[in-house]
Design a protein around this motif. Sequence first.
Motif, short mmCIF file in Angstrom:
data_model
loop_
_atom_site.label_atom_id
_atom_site.label_comp_id
_atom_site.label_asym_id
_atom_site.label_seq_id
_atom_site.Cartn_x
_atom_site.Cartn_y
_atom_site.Cartn_z
N ASP A 1 83.97 -19.90 10.83
CA ASP A 1 85.20 -20.63 11.10
C ASP A 1 86.19 -20.57 9.95
O ASP A 1 87.39 -20.50 10.16
N ASP A 2 85.70 -20.62 8.72
CA ASP A 2 86.56 -20.66 7.55
C ASP A 2 87.17 -19.28 7.30
O ASP A 2 86.46 -18.28 7.23
N SER B 1 85.14 -16.01 6.19
CA SER B 1 85.09 -14.91 7.15
C SER B 1 85.55 -13.61 6.50
O SER B 1 84.97 -12.54 6.73
N ASN B 2 86.59 -13.68 5.67
CA ASN B 2 87.06 -12.49 4.97
C ASN B 2 86.00 -11.97 4.00
O ASN B 2 85.81 -10.75 3.86
N MET B 3 85.31 -12.90 3.35
CA MET B 3 84.25 -12.47 2.44
C MET B 3 83.10 -11.83 3.20
O MET B 3 82.52 -10.84 2.75
N ILE C 1 87.92 -9.44 -5.66
CA ILE C 1 87.34 -10.23 -6.76
C ILE C 1 87.99 -11.61 -6.83
O ILE C 1 87.31 -12.62 -7.01
N GLN C 2 89.31 -11.68 -6.65
CA GLN C 2 89.99 -12.98 -6.65
C GLN C 2 89.51 -13.84 -5.48
O GLN C 2 89.34 -15.06 -5.64
N LEU C 3 89.27 -13.20 -4.32
CA LEU C 3 88.76 -13.95 -3.17
C LEU C 3 87.38 -14.52 -3.49
O LEU C 3 87.12 -15.72 -3.25
N CYS D 1 77.88 -20.77 4.60
CA CYS D 1 77.94 -19.65 3.66
C CYS D 1 78.47 -20.10 2.31
O CYS D 1 79.43 -20.87 2.25
N THR D 2 77.83 -19.61 1.25
CA THR D 2 78.27 -19.90 -0.11
C THR D 2 78.36 -18.60 -0.91
O THR D 2 77.63 -17.65 -0.63
N ALA D 3 79.23 -18.58 -1.90
CA ALA D 3 79.40 -17.41 -2.76
C ALA D 3 78.60 -17.60 -4.04
O ALA D 3 78.49 -18.71 -4.57
#
Length: 397
Positions: free
Chosen positions: A192-193, A197-199, A176-178, A130-132
Amino acid sequence: MEYSDIVIGGVRHGKPYILDCHGEGNWKPVVDKSQDWQLRSASENGTHTTLEVSRVFNTCDNDDLPINNDTTKFIWSIGTTDDLEHHQRRGSASVIILNPVTPPVNITESQVWEMNVKTKLPAMETTYWCTAHKSPPYTSKRHIIGFKVKLETEESRNHTHHLILHQCRASSEDLIQLYESILRTPGGLCYDDNNISNMRQACQHFIYGWAVGADPLYLPENVGVPLNEYGLPEYFLLEIHYDNPNKLPGISYETGIVAYTTTNLREHDAGVLRVGHETYPTMIIPPNTSNFVIAGHCGSYCTQSRLPNEGINVFTVFLHSHLAGRKMKLRQFRNGTELPWIAYDNHYDFNYQQNRLLPDYRNIFKGDHLTYECTDDSSNRLPPQAKKLNGTTFGIP
Protein backbone atom coordinates in the motif's frame (compact mmCIF):
# COMPACT_ATOMS: atom_id res chain seq x y z
CA MET A 1 -5.08 -43.26 15.78
CA GLU A 2 -7.09 -44.52 12.82
CA TYR A 3 -4.88 -45.71 9.92
CA SER A 4 -1.72 -45.20 11.99
CA ASP A 5 1.23 -47.60 11.97
CA ILE A 6 2.09 -48.44 15.58
CA VAL A 7 5.05 -49.99 17.35
CA ILE A 8 4.70 -50.88 21.03
CA GLY A 9 7.64 -51.91 23.16
CA GLY A 10 9.22 -51.94 26.57
CA VAL A 11 10.91 -54.09 29.18
CA ARG A 12 8.59 -56.36 31.16
CA HIS A 13 10.00 -58.26 34.16
CA GLY A 14 13.51 -57.71 32.81
CA LYS A 15 12.69 -59.03 29.33
CA PRO A 16 12.37 -56.73 26.29
CA TYR A 17 9.35 -56.99 24.02
CA ILE A 18 8.02 -55.37 20.86
CA LEU A 19 4.72 -55.51 18.96
CA ASP A 20 3.98 -54.37 15.40
CA CYS A 21 0.41 -53.01 15.42
CA HIS A 22 -1.94 -50.64 13.60
CA GLY A 23 -4.78 -48.37 14.62
CA GLU A 24 -8.38 -48.80 13.54
CA GLY A 25 -9.85 -46.12 15.81
CA ASN A 26 -9.48 -44.58 19.25
CA TRP A 27 -9.28 -47.92 20.97
CA LYS A 28 -6.72 -50.66 21.66
CA PRO A 29 -4.31 -51.14 18.74
CA VAL A 30 -4.65 -54.27 16.61
CA VAL A 31 -1.61 -56.58 16.32
CA ASP A 32 -0.38 -56.97 12.72
CA LYS A 33 -0.35 -60.44 11.19
CA SER A 34 3.12 -59.68 9.87
CA GLN A 35 5.57 -58.56 12.57
CA ASP A 36 7.93 -56.30 10.60
CA TRP A 37 9.48 -54.10 13.30
CA GLN A 38 12.68 -55.60 14.73
CA LEU A 39 13.95 -54.87 18.23
CA ARG A 40 17.68 -54.09 18.13
CA SER A 41 18.18 -53.15 21.78
CA ALA A 42 16.19 -52.27 24.90
CA SER A 43 17.09 -50.95 28.34
CA GLU A 44 15.28 -49.54 31.35
CA ASN A 45 16.23 -47.67 34.50
CA GLY A 46 14.36 -45.75 37.18
CA THR A 47 13.42 -42.89 34.81
CA HIS A 48 13.79 -44.01 31.19
CA THR A 49 12.94 -46.83 28.85
CA THR A 50 15.09 -46.82 25.71
CA LEU A 51 14.24 -48.82 22.59
CA GLU A 52 16.13 -49.10 19.31
CA VAL A 53 14.02 -50.57 16.52
CA SER A 54 14.42 -51.01 12.76
CA ARG A 55 12.29 -51.82 9.73
CA VAL A 56 12.66 -51.83 5.96
CA PHE A 57 11.30 -48.68 4.28
CA ASN A 58 8.45 -50.48 2.51
CA THR A 59 7.25 -53.81 3.90
CA CYS A 60 4.46 -54.25 1.29
CA ASP A 61 2.19 -54.90 4.30
CA ASN A 62 -1.12 -53.04 4.05
CA ASP A 63 -1.01 -52.49 7.82
CA ASP A 64 2.34 -50.67 7.57
CA LEU A 65 3.00 -47.17 6.26
CA PRO A 66 6.00 -46.71 3.92
CA ILE A 67 8.93 -44.69 5.28
CA ASN A 68 9.79 -42.00 2.72
CA ASN A 69 10.50 -38.28 2.23
CA ASP A 70 6.96 -37.17 3.10
CA THR A 71 6.29 -35.29 6.31
CA THR A 72 5.36 -37.90 8.91
CA LYS A 73 3.27 -37.12 11.99
CA PHE A 74 4.53 -39.05 15.03
CA ILE A 75 2.05 -39.66 17.85
CA TRP A 76 3.38 -41.10 21.05
CA SER A 77 2.25 -42.13 24.52
CA ILE A 78 4.16 -43.40 27.54
CA GLY A 79 2.67 -45.39 30.42
CA THR A 80 3.87 -46.07 33.96
CA THR A 81 3.21 -49.79 33.43
CA ASP A 82 3.34 -52.22 30.50
CA ASP A 83 -0.46 -52.44 30.35
CA LEU A 84 -2.08 -51.00 27.22
CA GLU A 85 -4.41 -48.30 28.42
CA HIS A 86 -5.23 -44.62 27.87
CA HIS A 87 -1.95 -42.90 28.80
CA GLN A 88 -1.89 -39.35 30.09
CA ARG A 89 1.67 -38.68 28.87
CA ARG A 90 1.24 -38.31 25.12
CA GLY A 91 1.85 -35.91 22.27
CA SER A 92 2.66 -35.53 18.60
CA ALA A 93 5.37 -34.11 16.37
CA SER A 94 5.96 -33.77 12.63
CA VAL A 95 9.25 -35.06 11.21
CA ILE A 96 10.84 -35.77 7.84
CA ILE A 97 12.38 -39.14 8.70
CA LEU A 98 14.80 -39.38 5.77
CA ASN A 99 15.88 -35.72 5.78
CA PRO A 100 19.71 -35.62 5.93
CA VAL A 101 21.17 -34.37 9.19
CA THR A 102 22.18 -30.71 9.09
CA PRO A 103 25.98 -30.52 8.97
CA PRO A 104 27.64 -29.12 12.10
CA VAL A 105 28.41 -25.41 11.84
CA ASN A 106 30.69 -23.48 14.17
CA ILE A 107 28.87 -20.16 14.41
CA THR A 108 30.95 -19.01 17.39
CA GLU A 109 33.66 -17.85 14.98
CA SER A 110 31.24 -15.85 12.83
CA GLN A 111 30.00 -12.30 13.28
CA VAL A 112 26.34 -11.72 13.97
CA TRP A 113 24.20 -9.26 12.04
CA GLU A 114 20.67 -8.74 13.36
CA MET A 115 17.73 -7.20 11.50
CA ASN A 116 15.15 -6.41 14.17
CA VAL A 117 11.55 -5.33 13.62
CA LYS A 118 9.08 -4.26 16.30
CA THR A 119 5.56 -3.79 14.98
CA LYS A 120 2.14 -3.26 16.47
CA LEU A 121 -0.15 -5.55 14.50
CA PRO A 122 -3.33 -4.06 13.03
CA ALA A 123 -6.54 -5.79 14.05
CA MET A 124 -6.70 -7.47 10.64
CA GLU A 125 -6.54 -11.13 9.63
CA THR A 126 -3.34 -10.73 7.64
CA THR A 127 -0.71 -8.01 7.34
CA TYR A 128 2.35 -7.76 5.10
CA TRP A 129 4.81 -5.37 6.74
CA CYS A 130 8.07 -4.26 5.08
CA THR A 131 11.10 -2.61 6.65
CA ALA A 132 14.40 -1.39 5.18
CA HIS A 133 17.78 -2.52 6.51
CA LYS A 134 21.42 -1.78 5.73
CA SER A 135 24.36 -4.14 6.17
CA PRO A 136 27.03 -3.16 8.70
CA PRO A 137 30.02 -1.14 7.37
CA TYR A 138 32.00 -4.15 6.18
CA THR A 139 35.04 -3.34 4.05
CA SER A 140 35.27 -6.53 2.01
CA LYS A 141 33.21 -9.43 0.68
CA ARG A 142 31.71 -11.83 3.21
CA HIS A 143 29.66 -14.99 3.21
CA ILE A 144 26.47 -15.52 5.17
CA ILE A 145 26.71 -19.10 6.46
CA GLY A 146 23.49 -19.31 8.44
CA PHE A 147 20.13 -17.67 9.18
CA LYS A 148 17.88 -17.78 12.24
CA VAL A 149 14.52 -16.12 12.79
CA LYS A 150 13.91 -14.39 16.12
CA LEU A 151 10.80 -15.90 17.74
CA GLU A 152 11.39 -15.26 21.42
CA THR A 153 7.83 -14.75 22.68
CA GLU A 154 4.59 -16.67 22.46
CA GLU A 155 3.07 -13.81 20.45
CA SER A 156 5.85 -13.98 17.88
CA ARG A 157 5.44 -17.73 17.48
CA ASN A 158 1.65 -17.51 17.19
CA HIS A 159 1.40 -14.59 14.77
CA THR A 160 4.44 -14.78 12.46
CA HIS A 161 3.51 -16.55 9.23
CA HIS A 162 6.61 -16.04 7.10
CA LEU A 163 9.58 -13.75 6.45
CA ILE A 164 11.36 -13.01 3.17
CA LEU A 165 14.65 -11.14 2.94
CA HIS A 166 15.13 -9.24 -0.35
CA GLN A 167 18.49 -7.88 -1.50
CA CYS A 168 18.25 -4.48 -3.21
CA ARG A 169 19.99 -2.88 -6.16
CA ALA A 170 21.71 0.40 -5.27
CA SER A 171 22.33 1.30 -8.89
CA SER A 172 21.56 5.03 -8.65
CA GLU A 173 21.67 7.93 -6.21
CA ASP A 174 17.89 8.19 -6.38
CA LEU A 175 17.49 4.59 -5.18
CA ILE A 176 20.01 5.09 -2.38
CA GLN A 177 18.11 8.20 -1.23
CA LEU A 178 14.87 6.19 -1.30
CA TYR A 179 16.40 3.39 0.80
CA GLU A 180 17.92 5.82 3.27
CA SER A 181 14.59 7.61 3.71
CA ILE A 182 12.81 4.35 4.52
CA LEU A 183 15.60 3.31 6.90
CA ARG A 184 14.55 6.23 9.11
CA THR A 185 10.96 4.94 9.39
CA PRO A 186 9.41 1.93 11.19
CA GLY A 187 8.41 0.57 7.76
CA GLY A 188 4.99 0.24 6.20
CA LEU A 189 2.46 -1.97 4.45
CA CYS A 190 4.27 -3.79 1.65
CA TYR A 191 1.58 -3.33 -0.97
CA ASP A 192 0.00 0.00 0.00
CA ASP A 193 2.79 2.44 0.87
CA ASN A 194 4.16 4.18 -2.24
CA ASN A 195 7.78 4.40 -1.03
CA ILE A 196 7.76 0.79 0.18
CA SER A 197 6.22 -0.35 -3.11
CA ASN A 198 8.94 1.48 -5.04
CA MET A 199 11.58 -0.18 -2.92
CA ARG A 200 10.02 -3.61 -3.49
CA GLN A 201 10.31 -3.12 -7.24
CA ALA A 202 14.07 -2.63 -6.89
CA CYS A 203 14.53 -5.44 -4.36
CA GLN A 204 13.51 -8.54 -6.30
CA HIS A 205 16.51 -10.68 -5.33
CA PHE A 206 15.60 -13.17 -2.58
CA ILE A 207 18.37 -14.42 -0.32
CA TYR A 208 16.39 -16.09 2.50
CA GLY A 209 12.86 -17.22 3.33
CA TRP A 210 11.29 -18.68 6.46
CA ALA A 211 7.79 -20.00 7.22
CA VAL A 212 5.93 -21.57 10.15
CA GLY A 213 7.79 -24.41 11.85
CA ALA A 214 11.11 -24.03 10.02
CA ASP A 215 14.39 -24.53 11.88
CA PRO A 216 17.43 -22.27 11.45
CA LEU A 217 19.20 -22.72 8.11
CA TYR A 218 22.93 -23.48 8.15
CA LEU A 219 24.62 -23.85 4.77
CA PRO A 220 27.00 -26.66 3.76
CA GLU A 221 30.62 -25.98 4.68
CA ASN A 222 31.60 -25.12 1.10
CA VAL A 223 28.68 -22.73 0.40
CA GLY A 224 27.86 -19.17 1.47
CA VAL A 225 25.51 -16.36 0.48
CA PRO A 226 27.63 -13.44 -0.80
CA LEU A 227 27.43 -10.18 1.08
CA ASN A 228 29.11 -6.86 0.25
CA GLU A 229 30.81 -8.22 -2.84
CA TYR A 230 32.09 -4.76 -3.77
CA GLY A 231 33.09 -3.61 -0.31
CA LEU A 232 30.13 -1.23 -0.02
CA PRO A 233 27.13 -1.33 2.34
CA GLU A 234 24.09 -3.04 0.83
CA TYR A 235 20.38 -2.50 1.38
CA PHE A 236 17.74 -5.09 2.16
CA LEU A 237 13.98 -5.23 2.40
CA LEU A 238 12.51 -7.53 5.04
CA GLU A 239 8.93 -8.61 4.35
CA ILE A 240 7.04 -10.10 7.30
CA HIS A 241 3.63 -11.70 6.98
CA TYR A 242 1.74 -11.35 10.26
CA ASP A 243 -1.20 -13.66 10.92
CA ASN A 244 -4.02 -12.43 13.18
CA PRO A 245 -7.10 -14.51 12.25
CA ASN A 246 -9.08 -13.42 15.32
CA LYS A 247 -8.33 -9.73 14.66
CA LEU A 248 -6.96 -9.25 18.18
CA PRO A 249 -6.10 -5.61 19.01
CA GLY A 250 -2.94 -4.34 20.65
CA ILE A 251 -0.54 -7.17 19.70
CA SER A 252 3.04 -5.90 19.63
CA TYR A 253 6.30 -7.84 19.59
CA GLU A 254 9.80 -7.90 18.14
CA THR A 255 10.96 -10.36 15.53
CA GLY A 256 13.55 -10.34 12.76
CA ILE A 257 16.46 -12.27 11.29
CA VAL A 258 19.88 -13.15 12.65
CA ALA A 259 22.52 -13.64 9.93
CA TYR A 260 25.84 -15.32 10.71
CA THR A 261 28.65 -13.92 8.51
CA THR A 262 32.31 -14.73 7.97
CA THR A 263 35.28 -13.32 6.04
CA ASN A 264 36.56 -16.87 5.59
CA LEU A 265 35.07 -17.15 2.12
CA ARG A 266 33.73 -20.49 0.95
CA GLU A 267 34.18 -22.18 -2.41
CA HIS A 268 30.71 -21.52 -3.83
CA ASP A 269 28.27 -18.58 -3.78
CA ALA A 270 24.65 -19.52 -3.04
CA GLY A 271 21.45 -17.97 -4.32
CA VAL A 272 17.70 -18.63 -4.36
CA LEU A 273 15.72 -19.92 -7.34
CA ARG A 274 11.96 -19.36 -6.98
CA VAL A 275 9.58 -21.64 -8.88
CA GLY A 276 5.79 -21.32 -8.95
CA HIS A 277 5.71 -18.33 -6.59
CA GLU A 278 3.63 -15.88 -8.63
CA THR A 279 -0.13 -15.78 -8.04
CA TYR A 280 -2.87 -14.43 -10.26
CA PRO A 281 -6.61 -13.81 -9.80
CA THR A 282 -7.38 -16.76 -12.08
CA MET A 283 -5.65 -19.15 -9.66
CA ILE A 284 -8.65 -19.62 -7.39
CA ILE A 285 -9.29 -22.89 -5.54
CA PRO A 286 -13.03 -23.64 -5.68
CA PRO A 287 -14.69 -24.10 -2.27
CA ASN A 288 -15.61 -27.59 -1.06
CA THR A 289 -13.12 -29.20 -3.46
CA SER A 290 -10.44 -31.83 -2.87
CA ASN A 291 -7.38 -32.80 -4.94
CA PHE A 292 -7.35 -29.50 -6.85
CA VAL A 293 -4.02 -29.20 -8.68
CA ILE A 294 -2.28 -25.92 -9.54
CA ALA A 295 1.05 -25.91 -11.38
CA GLY A 296 3.64 -23.18 -11.87
CA HIS A 297 6.33 -23.46 -14.52
CA CYS A 298 9.86 -22.28 -15.11
CA GLY A 299 10.08 -23.15 -18.81
CA SER A 300 13.14 -24.11 -20.83
CA TYR A 301 13.31 -20.58 -22.27
CA CYS A 302 13.54 -19.26 -18.71
CA THR A 303 16.41 -21.50 -17.58
CA GLN A 304 18.14 -21.00 -20.94
CA SER A 305 18.22 -17.23 -20.49
CA ARG A 306 18.72 -17.01 -16.71
CA LEU A 307 21.06 -19.80 -15.63
CA PRO A 308 24.84 -19.70 -15.98
CA ASN A 309 26.45 -21.81 -18.70
CA GLU A 310 27.48 -24.51 -16.22
CA GLY A 311 24.01 -24.63 -14.64
CA ILE A 312 23.38 -24.69 -10.90
CA ASN A 313 23.63 -27.28 -8.13
CA VAL A 314 20.63 -27.52 -5.80
CA PHE A 315 21.45 -28.52 -2.21
CA THR A 316 18.26 -27.62 -0.35
CA VAL A 317 14.57 -27.12 -1.23
CA PHE A 318 11.91 -25.20 0.67
CA LEU A 319 8.33 -26.28 -0.13
CA HIS A 320 5.79 -23.62 0.82
CA SER A 321 2.01 -23.51 0.67
CA HIS A 322 -0.84 -22.12 2.73
CA LEU A 323 -3.52 -23.92 4.72
CA ALA A 324 -5.24 -25.53 1.72
CA GLY A 325 -1.99 -27.20 0.58
CA ARG A 326 -1.86 -30.99 0.90
CA LYS A 327 0.78 -32.22 -1.57
CA MET A 328 3.69 -30.62 -3.43
CA LYS A 329 6.37 -31.71 -5.82
CA LEU A 330 9.11 -30.02 -7.82
CA ARG A 331 9.40 -31.77 -11.20
CA GLN A 332 12.30 -31.52 -13.66
CA PHE A 333 12.31 -32.20 -17.42
CA ARG A 334 15.30 -32.33 -19.77
CA ASN A 335 15.05 -32.77 -23.55
CA GLY A 336 11.45 -33.97 -23.21
CA THR A 337 12.23 -36.58 -20.53
CA GLU A 338 11.12 -36.28 -16.92
CA LEU A 339 13.91 -36.78 -14.39
CA PRO A 340 13.37 -37.93 -10.78
CA TRP A 341 11.53 -35.29 -8.77
CA ILE A 342 13.84 -32.85 -7.03
CA ALA A 343 11.59 -32.74 -3.95
CA TYR A 344 8.08 -33.80 -2.96
CA ASP A 345 5.75 -34.15 0.02
CA ASN A 346 2.46 -36.04 -0.07
CA HIS A 347 1.62 -35.18 3.56
CA TYR A 348 2.40 -31.47 3.76
CA ASP A 349 2.02 -29.93 7.21
CA PHE A 350 1.53 -26.15 7.22
CA ASN A 351 2.93 -25.96 10.76
CA TYR A 352 6.14 -27.77 9.82
CA GLN A 353 7.72 -26.04 6.83
CA GLN A 354 11.33 -27.17 6.74
CA ASN A 355 14.29 -26.61 4.48
CA ARG A 356 14.91 -30.03 2.98
CA LEU A 357 18.59 -30.79 2.54
CA LEU A 358 19.10 -33.06 -0.46
CA PRO A 359 21.27 -36.17 0.07
CA ASP A 360 23.05 -35.35 -3.21
CA TYR A 361 23.25 -32.14 -5.22
CA ARG A 362 20.78 -31.94 -8.11
CA ASN A 363 21.93 -30.28 -11.34
CA ILE A 364 19.67 -27.87 -13.22
CA PHE A 365 21.06 -26.96 -16.64
CA LYS A 366 20.17 -24.34 -19.21
CA GLY A 367 17.13 -25.53 -21.14
CA ASP A 368 15.67 -27.66 -18.33
CA HIS A 369 11.96 -27.24 -17.58
CA LEU A 370 10.80 -27.03 -13.94
CA THR A 371 7.23 -27.51 -12.73
CA TYR A 372 6.10 -26.82 -9.18
CA GLU A 373 2.87 -28.73 -8.60
CA CYS A 374 0.54 -28.14 -5.65
CA THR A 375 -2.48 -30.24 -4.68
CA ASP A 376 -4.98 -28.32 -2.56
CA ASP A 377 -8.03 -29.25 -0.50
CA SER A 378 -10.83 -26.81 0.31
CA SER A 379 -13.40 -29.45 1.30
CA ASN A 380 -13.77 -27.84 4.73
CA ARG A 381 -14.42 -24.40 3.24
CA LEU A 382 -17.82 -23.29 2.00
CA PRO A 383 -18.70 -20.37 -0.28
CA PRO A 384 -19.92 -17.23 1.51
CA GLN A 385 -23.46 -17.81 0.21
CA ALA A 386 -23.74 -21.29 1.77
CA LYS A 387 -25.56 -21.93 5.02
CA LYS A 388 -25.79 -25.07 7.13
CA LEU A 389 -29.17 -26.34 8.24
CA ASN A 390 -29.40 -29.47 10.38
CA GLY A 391 -26.03 -30.72 9.17
CA THR A 392 -26.92 -30.31 5.46
CA THR A 393 -25.32 -27.69 3.26
CA PHE A 394 -27.60 -25.63 1.02
CA GLY A 395 -26.37 -23.19 -1.61
CA ILE A 396 -28.30 -19.95 -1.88
CA PRO A 397 -28.52 -18.70 -5.50
